[in-house]
Scaffold this active site. Structure first.
Site, mmCIF file in Angstrom:
data_model
loop_
_atom_site.group_PDB
_atom_site.id
_atom_site.type_symbol
_atom_site.label_atom_id
_atom_site.label_comp_id
_atom_site.label_asym_id
_atom_site.label_seq_id
_atom_site.Cartn_x
_atom_site.Cartn_y
_atom_site.Cartn_z
ATOM 1 C CD GLU A 440 -75.756 -57.341 45.682
ATOM 2 O OE1 GLU A 440 -75.911 -56.999 44.511
ATOM 3 O OE2 GLU A 440 -76.326 -56.804 46.647
ATOM 4 C CD GLU A 717 -75.259 -50.830 49.161
ATOM 5 O OE1 GLU A 717 -74.831 -51.504 50.124
ATOM 6 O OE2 GLU A 717 -75.924 -51.317 48.233
HETATM 7 C C1 BGC Z 1 -76.244 -53.270 44.519
HETATM 8 C C2 BGC Z 1 -76.247 -51.881 43.938
HETATM 9 C C3 BGC Z 1 -77.110 -51.973 42.723
HETATM 10 C C4 BGC Z 1 -78.469 -52.157 43.264
HETATM 11 C C5 BGC Z 1 -79.548 -52.096 42.266
HETATM 12 C C6 BGC Z 1 -77.615 -53.520 45.014
HETATM 13 O O1 BGC Z 1 -77.748 -54.716 45.641
HETATM 14 O O2 BGC Z 1 -75.273 -53.421 45.487
HETATM 15 O O3 BGC Z 1 -75.185 -51.132 43.989
HETATM 16 O O4 BGC Z 1 -76.974 -50.974 41.794
HETATM 17 O O5 BGC Z 1 -78.555 -53.362 44.000
HETATM 18 O O6 BGC Z 1 -80.697 -52.317 42.855
#
Ligand code: BGC
Length: 845
Positions: A440, A717
């Site tokens: 990402e 996260e």
């Molecule tokens: C990201 C997040 C993001 C989210 C939104 C994820 O894959 O890592 O931090 O805000 O998707 O859905």
């Protein structure tokens, strides 16, 4: 009195710009109560009188490629005087480029999801003696490195940085006066980077071009006044298959030191053009550079035989290997955030290979990747005896001057502060990313929306946010939507307004304004904010006829209570409308304040009234009117409480319900991204300080200190990224199955937004007006802490608060910069107004 810092567009030195810079200066004085009476700011024939230390824009006429000196002569109210001078250079301004974009037309555009091999471009340069000044301006589609006679030019990584390439592209300026010898070779390596390489978890590629390309001009100014210009064109030669064999964000880099680049299949470069016509502007962001070097704290041989190095810290960067090897020997470095059963755990990296592969020549040598970075704590090396390898790592992130400090008598809390700080460092890599390791590393807006205020305590975000916010505006849809990731760079989601994520367009400039006091930033971003609010209102009004319902914001889509500790995406998203409606009210309220600051009286009244109507709708539709929500969840209470949507009895009732939900949850938090930053405020500011401290200081899962106690050196996260049973939470968001990589990063900053509470309530430091021109110091001791202190480098100077609690006696020292005033509130309720200087207070704790 003296001038402590004079900055031009946030830089004390080295600014090269295509726009009139903003001038800011801080004053220092030993005389208590000193403040600026007036200042004269001048440059050549331009000058201005002002009493504003942060908001003056250079008003002289600007010529391209010219150095300007800016002098500030300040007079204090005591009559004391101080002066300082800083210089900047202009870039091209509107000078047309004579150079052409060049590439290797033989290179087939990369296949779907793939990244192109880096290009090598070269040209020899002959110059005469008597050079007064020589400099290069360069940019690329992709990311580039320049070399002059085999030596890297400049010290930045990943130039030209990621911007919304359809709209604007930065170019860099390098002074090479001292590097030219008369007969030189200029080389560029251009990797796919964001513009051509694969990016996003879909691995979209070619977002801005089919092939990497370079645009550069070397300007040579001689003592006799003549000027020579050598630009990229067909006279350059180009090849692929050089020592940089492969490079891209997720998979890493492959470098073969045995390649003889002279023997490559060189051909004349071909002229190309960017797909869109971005505006080329001198760097205005915060470049990525090496910000430190870490040595491993240990290394062990894993059961698989891989030698695993532990750097003791999760961070973003690259390895630096000094090794003894033999020609053709291939050494591989894999990267991971955690170990499971003594091996690197890479499943959570999903498709990212995060590997650097190096092929040796004979003897002592050094290698460090240049066209990629990884997020990691552990490195696994194979293909080399540990005795032949000295491994360290460079920490890479954007230039972010550290602005804040925090410390307390609780060691775990200090480690949390450190983890929050590292979360920022690891995710401010040219753009604000969600995470630095898996496939990402995108500019997810929601993550930044909630972390911006904490970030602005820890770092001077001026240039970093300035750049990103231009992209937010550039990529706003005509209908007012803000992309979920900015720059979109391959993102395929429709651009529609979403709560919290889209609210970044209000929350980030507001946080930055409070920290730095730049009204111009608010003014520039204001139209974007207004369009976003209009879009939110339009979507809220769809599909309902009852007037109150028309302000309940449900559609088109909200992430809801994203990453809450229980449930999966479905449950989080289901909480969308409560969260969206509260964020809508909050942004309307902020717009009312911003409109007032900008002198837009009618707008201010409009947004204040809109806010009231949204609050009423929230109350009528979602609650019993007395503070109890029809559908209860923690974030559902946190937001109205913290956003000031309640008062009196209703607030007390809501805070009580929130406390009950926490108690029912075994004394634990249950908030996702949108609620977490405000959870402790909702408690502490409504008579429940003890509950706030209890949540902050508990160490079992889910909690902040659980992450730290479990060995986290950055914020995670998922609250249970590492579950109490020692497994990694790779649960799929839909099915819950642990089979795939899931969504689990150990380096996401959103939950680190609690740092805001630590600065504001523990240290007690809070800006009241922009840039801390007026501020409050109101520490709220609790949780058994016996001391705490915090400081913030504001545009006016250092603000600090430092307290001890000893046997019921509270002692506080506060530092107030010149030209600012502070309201100091002690825990016993006494209030003091103070001007600049160092002040001591004490009272009952
Ligand atoms: C990201 C997040 C993001 C989210 C939104 C994820 O894959 O890592 O931090 O805000 O998707 O859905």
């Amino acid at each position: 009195m003296k001038i402590g810092a004079l900055t031009l567009d946030g830089l004390a030195e080295g600014l090269v710009t295509d726009a009139a810079p903003r001038i800011a200066f801080a004053l220092e004085s030993d005389v208590p109560g000193e403040a600026l009476a007036s200042a004269r700011i001048s440059s050549g024939s331009w000058s201005v009188e002002t009493d504003d230390q942060v908001g003056t824009r250079f008003g002289g006429t600007l010529e391209p490629f010219t150095e300007y000196a800016v002098t500030v002569e300040a007079t204090g109210i005591t009559g004391a005087a101080a002066s300082a001078t800083a210089t900047f250079r202009t870039g091209r301004l509107d000078t047309p480029w004579t150079a052409r974009w060049i590439t290797d037309a033989r290179l087939a555009p990369p296949a779907k999801k793939a990244s192109p091999p880096p290009l090598v471009l070269r040209r020899s340069v002959a110059t005469r003696p008597g050079i007064r000044r020589a400099w290069i301006e360069a940019t690329a589609l992709g990311i580039y490195e320049l070399e002059l006679n085999g030596r890297k030019v400049g010290d930045r990584y990943f130039a030209p940085g990621l911007t919304s390439y359809a709209h604007h592209l930065q170019y860099q300026t390098y002074d090479v006066t001292d590097l030219l010898t008369g007969d030189d070779e200029l080389r560029a390596i251009v990797g796919g980077g964001w513009a051509v390489g694969s990016f996003t978890y879909h691995r979209t590629n070619r977002i801005a071009a089919d092939r990497p390309a370079l645009l550069a001009e070397l300007h040579v100014e001689y003592d006799d006044g003549t000027v020579e210009l050598i630009g990229t064109d067909e006279s350059w030669r180009v090849a692929t298959g050089g020592r940089f064999q492969a490079a891209e964000w997720y998979d890493g880099e492959t470098f073969d030191a045995t390649v003889d680049e002279e023997a490559l299949d060189w051909a004349p470069a071909s002229v190309t053009a960017p797909r869109k016509r971005p505006r080329l502007l001198a760097d205005y962001g915060a470049p990525v550079r090496r910000q430190g070097e870490l040595a491993p704290v240990s290394h062990v041989v894993a059961p698989s035989g891989e030698v695993v190095y532990d750097f003791g810290q999760n961070f973003a960067g690259v390895v630096r290997a000094r090794l003894r090897g033999s020609r053709g020997q291939v050494v591989t470095f894999r990267h991971a955030e955690v170990l499971v059963d003594g091996e690197l755990f890479v499943k959570s990296l999903r498709t990212a290979k995060a590997t650097a592969t190096y092929t040796c020549v004979d003897g002592e040598q050094e290698y460090s990747p240049r066209l990629t970075y990884m997020g990691f704590r552990y490195v696994g090396a194979t293909g080399i005896d540990p005795g032949d390898l000295e491994l360290t790592a460079y920490v890479l992130h954007s230039d972010l001057p550290e602005a804040g400090t925090f410390t307390s008598s609780n060691e775990l809390l200090n480690r949390l502060d450190d983890a929050i700080r590292w979360g920022g460092k690891s995710n401010f890599v040219d753009i604000p990313t969600d995470c630095p390791q898996r496939d990402e590393r995108q500019g997810w807006t929601g993550d930044t929306a909630v972390f911006a205020s904490t970030a602005a305590y820890h770092f001077d975000m001026t240039r970093f946010f300035d750049k990103w916010l231009r992209d937010v505006s550039a990529e706003q849809s005509r209908g007012g939507g803000i992309p979920m990731v900015v720059p979109r760079a391959g993102d395929k989601w429709p651009v529609l307004p979403t709560a919290c994520w889209g609210d970044a367009c209000v929350l980030v400039p507001w946080a930055e304004y409070l920290a730095r006091g730049d009204v111009e930033l608010l003014r520039r971003q204001y139209p974007t904010m207004k369009r976003f609010l209009r879009a939110a209102k339009r979507w809220a009004g769809l599909f309902s006829i009852r007037p109150t319902r028309r302000l309940i914001w449900r559609f088109p889509f909200h992430f809801g209570d994203w990453a809450a500790p229980t449930g999966g995406a479905k449950e989080w998203i289901a909480r969308g409308k409560w969260i969206a409606t509260a964020y809508f009210a909050n942004s309307a309220g902020l717009l009312a304040r911003i409109a007032e600051i900008l002198g837009e009286e009618r707008d201010a009244a409009h947004y204040a009234a809109l806010r009231e109507r949204i609050i009423r709708a929230f109350r009528v539709v979602f609650s019993d009117g007395e503070g109890r929500l029809n559908d209860e969840f923690q974030t559902g209470y946190v937001l109205p409480l913290h956003f000031g949507m309640t008062s009196g009895e209703e607030s007390a009732a809501m805070a009580g319900h929130l406390a009950r939900l926490i108690a029912d949850n075994g004394g634990h938090l249950a908030t996702g991204f949108p609620g977490t930053p405000y959870l402790l405020f909702a408690l502490s500011d409504h008579g429940r300080l003890d509950d706030a401290y209890e949540l902050l200081l508990q160490t079992d899962c889910p909690s902040w200190l659980y992450m730290v106690a479990a060995g986290g050196t950055t914020v995670w996260e998922r609250w249970d990224a590492l579950r109490p049973d020692g497994t990694v939470n790779t649960a799929d968001l839909q099915t819950g199955s642990d089979d795939g990589g899931g969504m689990v990063s150990f380096n996401h900053y959103a939950a680190g937004a609690v740092g805001d509470w630590m600065y504001r309530r523990i240290a007690g430091i809070e800006a009241v007006s922009g840039g801390y021109r007026t501020f409050r110091v109101a520490p709220k001791p609790g949780g058994g802490l016996t001391s705490a202190s915090g400081s913030v480098r504001t545009p006016y100077g250092i603000v600090s608060s430092s307290w001890t609690l000893d046997g019921g006696r509270f002692a506080l020292r506060v530092e107030v910069p010149v030209s600012t005033t502070a309201t100091v509130e002690l825990p016993d309720g006494t209030v003091h107004e103070v001007g600049s200087g160092v002040h001591d207070f004490s009272g009952a704790g």
